[in-house]
Design a protein around this motif. Structure first.
Motif, PDB file in Angstrom:
ATOM      1  N   ARG A   1       1.114  -3.978   8.049  1.00 50.80           N
ATOM      2  CA  ARG A   1       0.014  -3.185   8.547  1.00 50.80           C
ATOM      3  C   ARG A   1      -0.141  -3.473  10.027  1.00 50.80           C
ATOM      4  O   ARG A   1      -0.276  -4.623  10.436  1.00 50.80           O
ATOM      5  N   PRO A   2      -0.109  -2.463  10.883  1.00 52.50           N
ATOM      6  CA  PRO A   2      -0.147  -2.686  12.322  1.00 52.50           C
ATOM      7  C   PRO A   2      -1.531  -3.091  12.811  1.00 52.50           C
ATOM      8  O   PRO A   2      -2.521  -2.819  12.176  1.00 52.50           O
ATOM      9  N   SER A   3      -1.539  -3.742  13.969  1.00 55.49           N
ATOM     10  CA  SER A   3      -2.824  -4.048  14.570  1.00 55.49           C
ATOM     11  C   SER A   3      -3.291  -2.827  15.335  1.00 55.49           C
ATOM     12  O   SER A   3      -2.509  -1.975  15.689  1.00 55.49           O
ATOM     13  N   GLY A   4      -4.565  -2.751  15.556  1.00 54.48           N
ATOM     14  CA  GLY A   4      -5.077  -1.634  16.334  1.00 54.48           C
ATOM     15  C   GLY A   4      -6.426  -1.175  15.836  1.00 54.48           C
ATOM     16  O   GLY A   4      -7.199  -1.963  15.314  1.00 54.48           O
ATOM     17  N   PRO A   5      -6.695   0.124  15.970  1.00 61.30           N
ATOM     18  CA  PRO A   5      -8.026   0.640  15.702  1.00 61.30           C
ATOM     19  C   PRO A   5      -8.421   0.578  14.240  1.00 61.30           C
ATOM     20  O   PRO A   5      -9.568   0.782  13.906  1.00 61.30           O
ATOM     21  N   HIS A   6      -7.505   0.289  13.365  1.00 60.77           N
ATOM     22  CA  HIS A   6      -7.777   0.326  11.938  1.00 60.77           C
ATOM     23  C   HIS A   6      -7.862  -1.065  11.336  1.00 60.77           C
ATOM     24  O   HIS A   6      -7.727  -1.237  10.148  1.00 60.77           O
ATOM     25  N   ASP A   7      -8.084  -2.082  12.156  1.00 65.95           N
ATOM     26  CA  ASP A   7      -8.104  -3.445  11.657  1.00 65.95           C
ATOM     27  C   ASP A   7      -9.194  -3.662  10.617  1.00 65.95           C
ATOM     28  O   ASP A   7      -9.055  -4.504   9.756  1.00 65.95           O
ATOM     29  N   ARG A   8     -10.262  -2.905  10.700  1.00 66.65           N
ATOM     30  CA  ARG A   8     -11.360  -3.073   9.751  1.00 66.65           C
ATOM     31  C   ARG A   8     -11.008  -2.500   8.384  1.00 66.65           C
ATOM     32  O   ARG A   8     -11.684  -2.733   7.408  1.00 66.65           O
ATOM     33  N   HIS A   9      -9.943  -1.718   8.332  1.00 66.34           N
ATOM     34  CA  HIS A   9      -9.576  -1.044   7.091  1.00 66.34           C
ATOM     35  C   HIS A   9      -9.164  -2.055   6.027  1.00 66.34           C
ATOM     36  O   HIS A   9      -8.365  -2.934   6.261  1.00 66.34           O
TER      37      HIS A   9
ATOM     38  N   ASP B   1      13.453 -15.401   4.627  1.00 65.82           N
ATOM     39  CA  ASP B   1      14.107 -15.170   5.914  1.00 65.82           C
ATOM     40  C   ASP B   1      13.632 -13.825   6.460  1.00 65.82           C
ATOM     41  O   ASP B   1      13.900 -12.782   5.866  1.00 65.82           O
ATOM     42  N   LEU B   2      12.931 -13.847   7.562  1.00 65.33           N
ATOM     43  CA  LEU B   2      12.370 -12.627   8.140  1.00 65.33           C
ATOM     44  C   LEU B   2      13.187 -12.092   9.304  1.00 65.33           C
ATOM     45  O   LEU B   2      12.759 -11.170   9.992  1.00 65.33           O
ATOM     46  N   ASP B   3      14.393 -12.658   9.525  1.00 61.39           N
ATOM     47  CA  ASP B   3      15.214 -12.234  10.659  1.00 61.39           C
ATOM     48  C   ASP B   3      15.618 -10.767  10.579  1.00 61.39           C
ATOM     49  O   ASP B   3      15.744 -10.102  11.607  1.00 61.39           O
ATOM     50  N   ASP B   4      15.821 -10.242   9.379  1.00 65.00           N
ATOM     51  CA  ASP B   4      16.282  -8.858   9.219  1.00 65.00           C
ATOM     52  C   ASP B   4      15.159  -7.903   8.837  1.00 65.00           C
ATOM     53  O   ASP B   4      15.413  -6.799   8.354  1.00 65.00           O
ATOM     54  N   VAL B   5      13.918  -8.309   9.020  1.00 63.58           N
ATOM     55  CA  VAL B   5      12.778  -7.485   8.637  1.00 63.58           C
ATOM     56  C   VAL B   5      12.193  -6.833   9.892  1.00 63.58           C
ATOM     57  O   VAL B   5      11.893  -7.506  10.866  1.00 63.58           O
ATOM     58  N   ALA B   6      12.069  -5.520   9.843  1.00 63.35           N
ATOM     59  CA  ALA B   6      11.468  -4.782  10.963  1.00 63.35           C
ATOM     60  C   ALA B   6       9.980  -4.585  10.682  1.00 63.35           C
ATOM     61  O   ALA B   6       9.594  -4.276   9.557  1.00 63.35           O
ATOM     62  N   VAL B   7       9.174  -4.765  11.687  1.00 61.57           N
ATOM     63  CA  VAL B   7       7.727  -4.599  11.561  1.00 61.57           C
ATOM     64  C   VAL B   7       7.290  -3.491  12.505  1.00 61.57           C
ATOM     65  O   VAL B   7       7.562  -3.549  13.706  1.00 61.57           O
ATOM     66  N   ARG B   8       6.629  -2.500  11.947  1.00 60.50           N
ATOM     67  CA  ARG B   8       6.097  -1.416  12.782  1.00 60.50           C
ATOM     68  C   ARG B   8       4.794  -1.866  13.429  1.00 60.50           C
ATOM     69  O   ARG B   8       3.956  -2.460  12.772  1.00 60.50           O
ATOM     70  N   LEU B   9       4.638  -1.545  14.698  1.00 65.58           N
ATOM     71  CA  LEU B   9       3.419  -1.902  15.406  1.00 65.58           C
ATOM     72  C   LEU B   9       2.365  -0.809  15.308  1.00 65.58           C
ATOM     73  O   LEU B   9       1.217  -1.029  15.663  1.00 65.58           O
TER      74      LEU B   9
END
Length: 195
Positions: free
Chosen positions: A8-16, A110-118
């Protein structure tokens, strides 16, 4: 979700708050609109993250305008290479590590191959992506409407299992018409929540 594993990305929806799944469609509809979006995803694969975030922002008190502009603004900041709330992102990444560990069964995945959407939106075209996702969310609402329709509404078309292609298309056309009538009626009844 688009490509890669999403946190879950950070930003305007953090309260969600993340909705919790349920077993029965009627219970989900009674719990709230965000759960309805997730339930529709079980009928047909839909991009549910953005509509769920928008609904969460609305439930937290944002106006529709504030909700969508905050999401687009956040994506535009990401496009410009800015991360406005790194502390929240760090917290979300910790939650993400726990989630990956739960799904993989590993205590230290191992999180080396995990992509995280911002951002849940495509940073190159956030407004259009948001529109597409919200239209998919509306389609998901129709899927639930269609799935929960009373069996006697289209008695003249026979049992759902026995319908030929022409009867199935007629049922779908009628269902779209009923849904199209309900949307403005519901919007009018809840006008104070839309403005």
């Amino acid at each position: 979700m688009r490509g890669g594993t999403d946190a879950r990305p950070s930003g305007p929806h953090d309260r969600h708050r993340r909705p919790h799944g349920g077993r029965r469609r009627r219970r989900n509809l009674q719990r709230g609109p965000a759960q309805a979006v997730l339930e529709a995803d079980t009928i047909e694969s839909l991009p549910h993250e953005t509509p769920t975030l928008v609904l969460g922002l609305l439930q937290d008190g944002a106006t529709p305008h504030e909700a969508v502009t905050a999401l687009v603004r956040h994506a535009m900041h990401i496009t410009d290479g800015l991360l406005l709330d790194p502390v929240t992102l760090r917290d979300q990444l910790e939650d993400f590590e726990e989630t990956v560990a739960e799904h993989t069964g590993e205590t230290d995945p191992d999180l080396d191959d995990v992509a995280v959407r911002l951002t849940p939106l495509d940073p190159k075209r956030p407004a259009r992506d948001l529109l597409e996702d919200l239209l998919a969310g509306i389609h998901g609402c129709w899927l639930l409407h269609n799935a929960s329709a009373e069996p006697d509404e289209d008695q003249d078309l026979g049992d759902a299992e026995d319908r030929n292609d022409e009867q199935a298309e007629e049922h779908q056309r009628r269902s779209h018409e009923r849904f199209a009538e309900l949307v403005p009626e519901t919007a009018t009844a809840h006008r104070d929540r839309l403005i």
